[in-house]
Write a protein that holds these residues in place. Structure first.
Motif, PDB file in Angstrom:
ATOM      1  N   TYR A 166      36.648  39.691  50.717  1.00  0.00           N
ATOM      2  CA  TYR A 166      37.917  39.628  50.573  1.00  0.00           C
ATOM      3  C   TYR A 166      38.888  41.147  51.346  1.00  0.00           C
ATOM      4  N   ALA A 181      48.869  39.453  45.515  1.00  0.00           N
ATOM      5  CA  ALA A 181      48.493  38.766  44.427  1.00  0.00           C
ATOM      6  C   ALA A 181      48.322  37.284  44.648  1.00  0.00           C
ATOM      7  N   HIS A 182      49.148  36.611  45.333  1.00  0.00           N
ATOM      8  CA  HIS A 182      49.302  35.248  45.493  1.00  0.00           C
ATOM      9  C   HIS A 182      47.941  34.999  46.588  1.00  0.00           C
ATOM     10  N   THR A 239      44.757  35.389  44.802  1.00  0.00           N
ATOM     11  CA  THR A 239      44.345  34.315  44.064  1.00  0.00           C
ATOM     12  C   THR A 239      43.882  33.173  44.943  1.00  0.00           C
ATOM     13  N   LEU A 240      44.671  32.527  45.894  1.00  0.00           N
ATOM     14  CA  LEU A 240      44.034  31.779  46.862  1.00  0.00           C
ATOM     15  C   LEU A 240      42.734  32.118  47.421  1.00  0.00           C
ATOM     16  N   PHE A 271      40.428  34.040  46.069  1.00  0.00           N
ATOM     17  CA  PHE A 271      39.127  33.698  45.199  1.00  0.00           C
ATOM     18  C   PHE A 271      39.122  32.379  44.697  1.00  0.00           C
ATOM     19  N   LEU A 272      40.269  31.645  44.696  1.00  0.00           N
ATOM     20  CA  LEU A 272      39.894  30.114  44.514  1.00  0.00           C
ATOM     21  C   LEU A 272      39.094  29.396  45.514  1.00  0.00           C
TER      22      LEU A 272
END
Length: 174
Positions: free
Chosen positions: A71, A88-89, A92-93, A95-96
């Motif tokens: 990342y 943060a968004h 999140t994407l 790590f998803l």
């Protein structure tokens, strides 16, 4: 001189123009090579010590550590001209997508160990280790890499958001 410029300077011309055209993919591959070393280093450390009886758990932990490194490197280097979402968004994407890729990466190892039974006492320790490396670090990682590259470009670091950075428009605050 950056790493990519160094690689490109040493590359013969017919291949150089292809690499320049796909510079982002080249950077992604360099990050992938780095995280390959992190992944396998952590995996073998855990697998040959504290998690000897749980190779799949050791691999999952190793993938998670390598994903965190991935990342940072992808965000700050490979796809730095893309994106533009709130951090943060974006994380999140990332790590998803990476979570799904962990499952993709583990499937060949699970098949090797628990469906094909390529583990001691059914096979020698050498065969077990070769099968683990081939299924977990080669096949699984290649499948996950293709999935990640596609997912990162499409959802995490989409080009349409990055165009604002290239055009000199103010970046979205993070």
């Amino acid at each position: 001189m950056t790493v990519v410029e160094t690689v490109l300077a040493r590359t013969p011309e017919p291949l150089r123009s292809v690499l320049v055209k796909h510079r982002e993919l080249l950077k992604f591959a360099i990050v992938g090579g780095t995280t390959f070393l992190v992944d396998n280093g952590v995996w073998y450390f855990l697998k040959l010590s504290v998690l000897e009886s749980k190779p799949t758990t050791a691999k999952a932990i190793a993938i998670i550590v390598a994903t965190i490194v991935s990342y940072v490197l992808n965000r700050e280097w490979s796809f730095r001209t893309r994106g533009g979402r709130e951090r943060a968004h974006e994380a999140t994407l990332f790590f998803l997508i990476s979570g799904v890729a962990v499952v993709v990466n583990l499937i060949p190892l699970l098949i090797s160990r628990y469906w094909l039974h390529l583990e001691v006492p059914n096979v020698s320790r050498f065969v077990q280790e070769v099968a683990d490396f081939a299924s977990g670090s080669i096949i699984g990682m290649l499948l996950a890499m293709v999935f990640r590259f596609w997912g990162f470009k499409k959802w995490v670091f989409p080009d349409e958001l990055g165009e604002r950075r290239k055009d000199g428009v103010t970046r979205i605050p993070r």
